[in-house]
Design an enzyme around this catalytic site. Structure first.
Site, PDB file in Angstrom:
ATOM      1  N   TYR A 252      31.134  32.825  47.489  1.00 32.11           N
ATOM      2  CA  TYR A 252      31.312  31.763  48.491  1.00 32.11           C
ATOM      3  C   TYR A 252      31.767  32.290  49.846  1.00 32.11           C
ATOM      4  CZ  TYR A 252      36.076  32.021  46.504  1.00 32.11           C
ATOM      5  OH  TYR A 252      37.276  32.455  46.030  1.00 32.11           O
ATOM      6  N   LYS A 253      32.049  33.595  49.944  1.00 28.28           N
ATOM      7  CA  LYS A 253      32.466  34.149  51.240  1.00 28.28           C
ATOM      8  C   LYS A 253      31.208  34.544  52.026  1.00 28.28           C
ATOM      9  CE  LYS A 253      37.051  35.117  49.508  1.00 28.28           C
ATOM     10  NZ  LYS A 253      37.909  36.041  48.765  1.00 28.28           N
TER      11      LYS A 253
ATOM     12  N   PHE B  50      44.513  40.931  47.629  1.00 30.45           N
ATOM     13  CA  PHE B  50      44.570  39.476  47.472  1.00 30.45           C
ATOM     14  C   PHE B  50      45.359  39.188  46.194  1.00 30.45           C
ATOM     15  CE2 PHE B  50      42.933  35.312  46.325  1.00 30.45           C
ATOM     16  CZ  PHE B  50      42.927  34.665  47.553  1.00 30.45           C
TER      17      PHE B  50
ATOM     18  N   ASP C 128      36.797  45.322  43.502  1.00 34.05           N
ATOM     19  CA  ASP C 128      36.664  43.937  43.918  1.00 34.05           C
ATOM     20  C   ASP C 128      35.898  43.928  45.247  1.00 34.05           C
ATOM     21  OD1 ASP C 128      37.057  41.408  45.097  1.00 34.05           O
ATOM     22  OD2 ASP C 128      38.842  41.073  43.868  1.00 34.05           O
TER      23      ASP C 128
ATOM     24  N   ARG D  92      43.195  36.000  61.559  1.00 37.40           N
ATOM     25  CA  ARG D  92      42.058  36.657  60.906  1.00 37.40           C
ATOM     26  C   ARG D  92      40.751  36.082  61.450  1.00 37.40           C
ATOM     27  NH1 ARG D  92      41.147  36.808  54.493  1.00 37.40           N
ATOM     28  NH2 ARG D  92      40.724  34.626  54.879  1.00 37.40           N
TER      29      ARG D  92
HETATM   30  C1  LIG Z   1      38.679  35.530  47.733  1.00 31.31           C
HETATM   31  C2  LIG Z   1      39.214  36.501  46.749  1.00 31.31           C
HETATM   32  C3  LIG Z   1      39.416  36.130  45.413  1.00 31.31           C
HETATM   33  C4  LIG Z   1      39.162  34.708  44.984  1.00 31.31           C
HETATM   34  O1  LIG Z   1      39.481  34.476  43.659  1.00 31.31           O
HETATM   35  P1  LIG Z   1      39.088  33.084  42.976  1.00 31.31           P
HETATM   36  O2  LIG Z   1      39.245  33.347  41.551  1.00 31.31           O
HETATM   37  O3  LIG Z   1      37.678  32.776  43.408  1.00 31.31           O
HETATM   38  O4  LIG Z   1      40.000  32.033  43.494  1.00 31.31           O
HETATM   39  C5  LIG Z   1      39.875  37.098  44.530  1.00 31.31           C
HETATM   40  N1  LIG Z   1      40.103  38.362  44.934  1.00 31.31           N
HETATM   41  C6  LIG Z   1      39.929  38.745  46.218  1.00 31.31           C
HETATM   42  C7  LIG Z   1      40.193  40.163  46.613  1.00 31.31           C
HETATM   43  C8  LIG Z   1      39.485  37.823  47.161  1.00 31.31           C
HETATM   44  O5  LIG Z   1      39.331  38.187  48.424  1.00 31.31           O
END
Ligand SMILES: *Cc1c(COP(=O)(O)O)cnc(C)c1O
Length: 397
Positions: free
Chosen positions: A212-213, A124, A189, A356
């Site tokens: 939040y996921k 990400f 992560d 997805r």
């Molecule tokens: C969803 C996600 C984020 C989200 O980052 P925010 O700082 O909350 O916007 C970061 N890293 C990964 C791998 C994600 O899937």
């Protein structure tokens, strides 16, 4: 498998009672729990209590009497079992991007003689962006992509357990061992694994993730940061805000870090968001994670089976190597997804060509999977996605 067989599986599903604990609109199959988890039924009442009873009646006294001051640590202790951590090892607050920055910076300071950061350019993007910014600030660091396959000389390795785009899952113990064998520290992560499967970061140095996921704590919910006990005395928080100070209310001129994971606090907690997180954790405390993973494997495997070879599978075919998501490729993925959403099946699209679908086992059932696959095949067979209105891109895909 036909729909009746799916309904029979739903009837004997040991997690079926959790379905009623979530609010989902009628006629929607929600396969985006990997982006924003659904709303737990009692969250509204929990947030109302914080707003009206705590903020409304206790006013600033809420910091002492409603537990607001300690939220980063009390929520961290409640969340810890979901990632294989213990009490005093997790702090909650801020965002994942900020936690990535804190963790990678702390790891670099623990390996001052090394100048290489290994990251995954397919991760990400924010993780990689944060590392680019940090490396730019510090100067003199080399960013090496995971695809080079080398950890030698690395100060820190930053990886996602589950890839956001393909759902491919890393072997956490094996990769952690390889990083350590090379003398590097590792930051995991967990954004796409926490709440979807049993996670164990107890061998890792740092871990971060959002709530939040799959954890269902709501839009903008705070992130978490895990620091292994062996690093807690030496690891430094470069974002040295007052919340990580040993005595925030001494208002000293100089920064003095708190003991333990508390030093990774930065600023005043987002109390209203924490209320929604607390409500989500109320649910998780009753959930057997091994059942979640077993059902997740069954749901994703069923979806893949039902779609068949109609679309190219971008996710690993082996469920062991897959998270709780199925990604499929289609050159016109964006209008295909819009046509699906119009018919009540909610997934999302990731450029350039990925459809997805996230499967949150607490509120998705086997019949939902059947309906989603049937609708997808119909959209493709009848080319329903070719309608003009599906072509324009919205801001969030
Ligand atoms: C969803 C996600 C984020 C989200 O980052 P925010 O700082 O909350 O916007 C970061 N890293 C990964 C791998 C994600 O899937």
């Amino acid at each position: 498998m036909d729909r009746d067989q799916c309904l029979a599986l739903d009837a004997e599903d040991p997690l079926r009672e959790f379905r009623d604990e979530f609010v989902l609109p009628e006629g929607v199959v929600y396969l985006v729990g990997n982006s924003l988890g659904a709303l737990p039924r009692h969250t509204a009442e929990r947030v109302r209590r914080t707003v009206e009873d705590e903020w409304g009646r206790q006013l600033v006294g809420g910091w002492n009497h409603a537990g607001w001051f300690d939220q980063p640590l009390t929520a961290g202790d409640r969340l810890a079992p979901l990632i294989g951590a213990g009490p005093g090892q997790v702090v909650v607050g801020n965002t994942t991007s900020i936690a990535v920055y804190q963790a990678v910076a702390a790891a670099l300071r623990l390996r001052p003689e090394r100048r290489v950061i290994v990251s995954d350019t397919r991760n990400f993007p924010t993780d990689h962006y944060m590392v680019q910014g940090l490396a730019g600030l510090l100067g003199g660091y080399e960013l090496r992509d995971l695809s080079e396959g080398r950890f030698d000389d690395a100060a820190v390795v930053l990886l996602s357990e589950v890839d956001y785009r393909t759902g491919a899952r890393q072997d956490v113990p094996a990769v952690t061992a390889a990083a350590h064998a090379a003398g590097a520290l590792i930051v995991w992560d967990l954004c796409h694994s926490v709440g979807a499967m049993e996670v164990d970061v107890s061998g890792a140095d740092f871990a971060v993730g959002c709530t939040y996921k799959y954890l269902n704590a709501g839009p903008g919910a705070p992130a978490f940061l895990y620091v292994h006990p062996r690093h807690q005395a030496a690891a430094e928080n470069v974002l040295s805000g007052w919340y990580g100070h040993a005595e925030p209310f001494a208002f000293e001129t100089g920064y003095r870090p708190a003991e333990g994971v508390r030093r990774f606090g930065v600023s005043t907690p987002h109390v209203l968001s924490f209320a929604a997180l607390e409500a989500a954790l109320d649910v998780w405390e009753r959930v057997p994670m091994e059942l979640v993973r077993a059902k997740s494997v069954a749901l994703t495997s069923l979806f893949i089976e039902l779609v068949g070879d109609r679309l190219e599978l971008a996710s690993p075919a082996d469920p062991e190597r897959r998270g709780s998501q199925v990604s499929l490729r289609h050159p016109d993925g964006y209008p295909v997804m819009r046509a699906l959403i119009d018919r009540g099946v909610h997934g999302d699209f990731r450029a350039p060509d990925i459809l997805r679908f996230g499967f949150a086992p607490l509120y998705i059932g086997y019949a939902d999977v059947h309906d989603a696959a049937t609708t997808l095949l119909e959209v493709l067979d009848k080319e329903l996605w070719r309608e003009e209105k599906y072509a324009t891109r919205l801001a969030v895909t």
